[in-house]
Design a protein around this motif. Structure first.
Motif, PDB file in Angstrom:
ATOM      1  N   GLY A   1      44.025  30.145  29.801  1.00 60.75           N
ATOM      2  CA  GLY A   1      43.255  30.593  30.955  1.00 60.75           C
ATOM      3  C   GLY A   1      42.632  29.421  31.688  1.00 60.75           C
ATOM      4  N   MET A   2      42.076  29.717  32.858  1.00 62.02           N
ATOM      5  CA  MET A   2      41.525  28.659  33.705  1.00 62.02           C
ATOM      6  C   MET A   2      40.167  29.077  34.230  1.00 62.02           C
ATOM      7  SD  MET A   2      43.244  27.120  37.178  1.00 62.02           S
ATOM      8  CE  MET A   2      44.556  26.217  36.389  1.00 62.02           C
ATOM      9  N   VAL A   3      39.296  28.096  34.395  1.00 67.38           N
ATOM     10  CA  VAL A   3      38.007  28.353  35.014  1.00 67.38           C
ATOM     11  C   VAL A   3      37.846  27.386  36.177  1.00 67.38           C
ATOM     12  CG1 VAL A   3      35.511  28.233  34.730  1.00 67.38           C
ATOM     13  CG2 VAL A   3      36.909  29.232  32.928  1.00 67.38           C
TER      14      VAL A   3
ATOM     15  N   GLN B   1      47.596  34.918  36.525  1.00 71.91           N
ATOM     16  CA  GLN B   1      48.203  35.144  35.208  1.00 71.91           C
ATOM     17  C   GLN B   1      47.570  36.349  34.517  1.00 71.91           C
ATOM     18  OE1 GLN B   1      50.772  33.300  34.325  1.00 71.91           O
ATOM     19  NE2 GLN B   1      50.599  31.581  35.741  1.00 71.91           N
ATOM     20  N   CYS B   2      47.535  37.471  35.239  1.00 69.40           N
ATOM     21  CA  CYS B   2      46.846  38.671  34.776  1.00 69.40           C
ATOM     22  C   CYS B   2      47.287  39.103  33.377  1.00 69.40           C
ATOM     23  CB  CYS B   2      47.098  39.828  35.724  1.00 69.40           C
ATOM     24  SG  CYS B   2      46.702  39.471  37.419  1.00 69.40           S
ATOM     25  N   GLU B   3      46.331  39.648  32.627  1.00 62.44           N
ATOM     26  CA  GLU B   3      46.668  40.270  31.347  1.00 62.44           C
ATOM     27  C   GLU B   3      47.486  41.532  31.589  1.00 62.44           C
ATOM     28  OE1 GLU B   3      46.274  39.363  28.398  1.00 62.44           O
ATOM     29  OE2 GLU B   3      44.479  38.159  28.135  1.00 62.44           O
ATOM     30  N   ASN B   4      47.164  42.202  32.691  1.00 61.60           N
ATOM     31  CA  ASN B   4      47.837  43.445  33.031  1.00 61.60           C
ATOM     32  C   ASN B   4      48.459  43.277  34.420  1.00 61.60           C
ATOM     33  OD1 ASN B   4      48.587  46.110  33.237  1.00 61.60           O
ATOM     34  ND2 ASN B   4      46.557  46.821  33.851  1.00 61.60           N
TER      35      ASN B   4
ATOM     36  N   ALA C   1      30.283  33.428  35.500  1.00 59.58           N
ATOM     37  CA  ALA C   1      31.725  33.684  35.618  1.00 59.58           C
ATOM     38  C   ALA C   1      32.022  35.056  36.212  1.00 59.58           C
ATOM     39  CB  ALA C   1      32.377  33.566  34.247  1.00 59.58           C
ATOM     40  N   PHE C   2      33.070  35.098  37.020  1.00 60.99           N
ATOM     41  CA  PHE C   2      33.559  36.379  37.535  1.00 60.99           C
ATOM     42  C   PHE C   2      35.042  36.215  37.877  1.00 60.99           C
ATOM     43  CE2 PHE C   2      32.439  33.944  41.225  1.00 60.99           C
ATOM     44  CZ  PHE C   2      33.365  34.289  42.189  1.00 60.99           C
ATOM     45  N   THR C   3      35.709  37.326  38.020  1.00 61.54           N
ATOM     46  CA  THR C   3      37.111  37.273  38.464  1.00 61.54           C
ATOM     47  C   THR C   3      37.220  38.029  39.780  1.00 61.54           C
ATOM     48  OG1 THR C   3      37.613  39.245  37.179  1.00 61.54           O
ATOM     49  CG2 THR C   3      38.097  37.138  36.146  1.00 61.54           C
ATOM     50  N   LEU C   4      38.347  37.836  40.465  1.00 64.41           N
ATOM     51  CA  LEU C   4      38.525  38.488  41.763  1.00 64.41           C
ATOM     52  C   LEU C   4      39.109  39.890  41.591  1.00 64.41           C
ATOM     53  CD1 LEU C   4      39.851  35.827  44.294  1.00 64.41           C
ATOM     54  CD2 LEU C   4      37.536  36.635  43.928  1.00 64.41           C
ATOM     55  N   LEU C   5      38.663  40.809  42.433  1.00 65.10           N
ATOM     56  CA  LEU C   5      39.133  42.205  42.448  1.00 65.10           C
ATOM     57  C   LEU C   5      39.143  42.791  41.032  1.00 65.10           C
ATOM     58  CD1 LEU C   5      42.167  41.918  44.918  1.00 65.10           C
ATOM     59  CD2 LEU C   5      39.793  42.369  45.465  1.00 65.10           C
ATOM     60  N   GLU C   6      37.991  42.623  40.370  1.00 63.98           N
ATOM     61  CA  GLU C   6      37.869  43.036  38.983  1.00 63.98           C
ATOM     62  C   GLU C   6      38.183  44.520  38.789  1.00 63.98           C
ATOM     63  OE1 GLU C   6      34.324  41.520  36.112  1.00 63.98           O
ATOM     64  OE2 GLU C   6      34.597  40.574  38.062  1.00 63.98           O
TER      65      GLU C   6
ATOM     66  N   ARG D   1      42.822  42.263  35.044  1.00 63.15           N
ATOM     67  CA  ARG D   1      42.293  41.298  34.070  1.00 63.15           C
ATOM     68  C   ARG D   1      42.874  39.895  34.256  1.00 63.15           C
ATOM     69  NH1 ARG D   1      43.801  44.123  29.004  1.00 63.15           N
ATOM     70  NH2 ARG D   1      42.739  42.440  27.887  1.00 63.15           N
ATOM     71  N   PRO D   2      42.480  39.236  35.338  1.00 61.70           N
ATOM     72  CA  PRO D   2      42.977  37.877  35.579  1.00 61.70           C
ATOM     73  C   PRO D   2      42.512  36.917  34.484  1.00 61.70           C
ATOM     74  CG  PRO D   2      41.864  38.753  37.513  1.00 61.70           C
ATOM     75  CD  PRO D   2      41.583  39.683  36.387  1.00 61.70           C
TER      76      PRO D   2
END
Lengths: 440, 234
Positions: B5-7, B70-73, B207-212, B217-218
């Protein structure tokens, strides 16, 4: 003339398009053929240069090829579905029009599939869908469903053709080898007739769920994604209704042309247009109902990403397409078809041409505006189809009409044996049937 | 099994665009030039999202480097009819260029628009051709591509670790964008390793992800402080 008896004149009139071909037929064939060949050359140009020659870009990755795909597959519902339903309901007035409908289905399916192949970046790898097929992709559902539909509707077209082909076989015409091959040894014995009727009714039943499945999975190509205004549960029935609607419109135009050009006014009568016109009116209202439901739900929920797409259709960049669609799919057909006075052959043709244009625009306003408005703040997309896309589209229409014309020159476009059967027995059969409805 | 993953720390990021340039060099992405760019045919495995807030003249621009998440889903792998895009054994969303039929369904399925299509054959200038990365295949016309998390580097890292008879350590596997970032705004590594920098940052309150809410699950997280945390007018 005694209408209740089959007469020789029927055969003469209905076979005349096959036996006699005028100069205008060849001229129009030549024109259509040139358009189609030009489209083939354009496709070669696209194949060798890359899809960059189209107006598509990022984020508008699908354009009018996909619009055409959905549109043509939709048109294909004309035939088989209308003909199967009318046959199963024993609607006697169907006899003169079923074949004209079934031919549309089979021919137009090829152009639906062709548009998908044209849209591929690597058409040379199209067969990968068989070699590496992933069944969880809605596109593979399409492949499956359309292949089954093509097989079923070709069978359903061929079966009722057999007695007529046998009739042609007995004539001294060209292509006798073809008629001999395709008549499958038909001699018209009672046993053969019984079997044929059985087979036709089995196919008529089978073909209905298959047809419905086809446009349902076409809609799911969009519905299964999470994109705004694609991710909708009513897309399945919405697309099926639209498909039957546009299909019927195409059938009415075809009927009017056949009637006019081959002078078949005695077979394709005003009553056919009136009856189909009523059915078309039902679908006008159904179309409006579905469209209204779809847009109201989006509007009321007013999720921002959905509203962006919503407003780009209603007031934004796609407003012209959207409102012409409403005009063509709803207002014009409603105005024409609702009154008995205008529900004539001419009226039906006006309504049908409007519907055909409107339904193409409907497919367009479903495919493109969603893509133009990505969720993340990228620059909004623009999409202007190029001459390449328009040429290939024109080629598809031209080639379809050409094939349809060719069909009418090889096979009778109005089923001769069914007309004959209708004259001989339908009146008494229907009377007997009605008697069974009467209270005892 | 590592979960790569990346931050990206937006409080450190200066939006200099070095990540985009390094990515282009690393992954053999031809520079598009004004004509292709104008037609919307440029390819960016690492793109820069610009978010404009406020009305002119009180405008505030916020910039987000955007790789593939690189979404989990992943919504894109589900819809591929030929399995040319799939989640591989490392949990990365991979592309098989030799199998892709170019239908662009995955591109339209991605809610982040992180996928790109080769509208034309790749056009490299002569000087570019001399410096192509031999570890990354050049994509032909008509196929889809996107950020791979520099998966070609993982092959080498894994071989090296195996040769030295050890597990892959935190910091062995890096991406080109991370290596080049002058502000050190990009962290990369195993999200499941509680001691890795990336997992520590991904669990931070910033931390947050886009279009959660889409449930994709990015595996790319953004960090930012204060009132803008997780809130982007998108």
């Amino acid at each position: 003339m005694d209408d209740s008896k089959y007469n020789e004149l029927d055969e003469e009139l209905l076979l005349r398009p096959i036996l006699k071909t005028g100069k205008w037929f060849y001229i129009s064939c030549a024109i259509l053929f040139s358009i189609a060949m030009f489209a083939v050359w354009v496709w070669y140009h696209q194949w060798s240069t890359g899809l960059g020659v189209t107006g598509m870009n990022r984020p508008v990755f699908w354009g009018i090829y996909i619009t055409n795909f959905v549109f043509f597959i939709g048109i294909s519902h004309a035939g088989t579905l209308i003909s199967a339903i009318l046959r199963l309901c024993q609607a006697e007035w169907r006899r003169a029009i079923t074949r004209a409908a079934e031919v549309i289905t089979v021919l137009v399916l090829f152009f639906g599939v062709f548009n998908i192949i044209v849209d591929l970046g690597r058409p040379d790898r199209a067969l990968n869908v068989l070699k590496h097929g992933q069944f969880r992709s809605p596109l593979l559902w399409d492949v499956t469903s359309i292949s089954i539909y093509l097989t079923a509707s070709s069978t359903y077209l061929l079966l009722p053709l057999i007695p007529d082909i046998a009739l042609l076989r007995e004539r001294k015409t060209r292509l006798r080898w073809l008629y001999r091959l395709l008549s499958f040894g038909w001699t018209g014995t009672d046993k053969q007739k019984h079997r044929l009727e059985k087979a036709i009714s089995v196919m008529a039943i089978l073909v209905i769920p298959i047809a419905i499945s086809v446009h349902t999975v076409v809609s799911w190509v969009f519905g299964m994604t999470v994109q705004p205004m694609w991710h909708s549960t009513i897309f399945g029935p919405y697309f099926v209704v639209g498909a039957i609607y546009s299909g019927m419109a195409a059938l009415l135009v075809a009927m009017a042309l056949i009637r006019k050009l081959y002078h078949l006014e005695r077979y394709i009568k005003e009553i056919h247009f009136n009856n189909l016109g009523k059915l078309l009116l039902v679908f006008t209202l159904l179309w409006f109902y579905f469209t209204f439901t779809e847009y109201l739900t989006t509007f009321y929920g007013s999720e921002p990403t959905h509203m962006t797409v919503f407003y780009s259709k209603l007031t934004g960049h796609f407003a012209p397409e959207f409102w012409v669609m409403v005009l063509c799919c709803f207002l014009i057909p409603l105005a024409v078809l609702v009154r008995k006075k205008t529900r004539t052959a001419a009226g039906c043709v006006v309504a049908s041409i409007a519907i055909t244009i409107g339904m193409w625009l409907e497919r367009f306003t479903i495919v493109v505006p969603t893509l133009v408005n990505p969720r993340l703040p990228y620059p909004r997309g623009i999409y202007h189809p190029t001459w390449v896309e328009w040429s290939i589209t024109a080629g598809c229409f031209a080639f379809f009409i050409l094939l349809y014309m060719a069909f009418t020159k090889i096979f009778p476009i109005v089923s001769i044996w069914e007309i004959k059967e209708g004259r001989e027995s339908s009146v008494s059969e229907t009377a007997d049937r009605v008697k069974t409805y009467l209270p005892t | 099994m590592a979960r790569w993953g990346m931050v990206i720390d937006l409080d450190k990021c200066t939006a200099c665009g070095a990540c985009m340039a390094a990515c282009r060099e690393e992954n053999n992405i031809p520079a598009s030039g004004p004509e292709l760019a104008g037609d919307g045919r440029s390819i960016f495995w690492m793109d820069m999202l610009t978010i404009t807030e406020g009305e002119y003249p009180n405008i505030k621009k916020r910039m987000l480097p955007r790789p593939c998440f690189q979404c989990e889903n992943p919504p894109c792998t589900k819809v591929c009819p030929v399995g040319a895009t799939y989640k591989n054994e490392d949990g990365l969303v991979a592309q098989i260029y030799a199998r892709c039929i170019g239908c662009r369904y995955c591109v339209n399925g991605c809610p982040y628009n992180a996928k790109y299509f080769n509208w034309y054959p790749p056009r490299f200038r002569d000087e570019e051709k001399r410096y192509l990365n031999p570890d990354v295949s050049v994509r032909p016309k008509g196929v889809v591509e996107k950020c791979s998390f520099c998966a070609h580097r993982l092959v080498r890292v894994r071989e090296k670790a195996a040769a030295e008879n050890r597990e892959i350590a935190d910091g062995d596997f890096t991406t080109a964008c991370q290596d080049t970032c002058p502000a050190k705004a990009i962290a990369f590594g195993d999200l499941d390793n509680p001691y890795s920098e990336v997992s520590r940052l991904a669990h931070s309150v910033r931390a947050f992800t886009l279009l959660e809410d889409l449930g994709t699950r990015p595996k790319v997280f953004y960090l930012t402080e204060g009132e803008k945390h997780g809130r982007f007018k998108i």
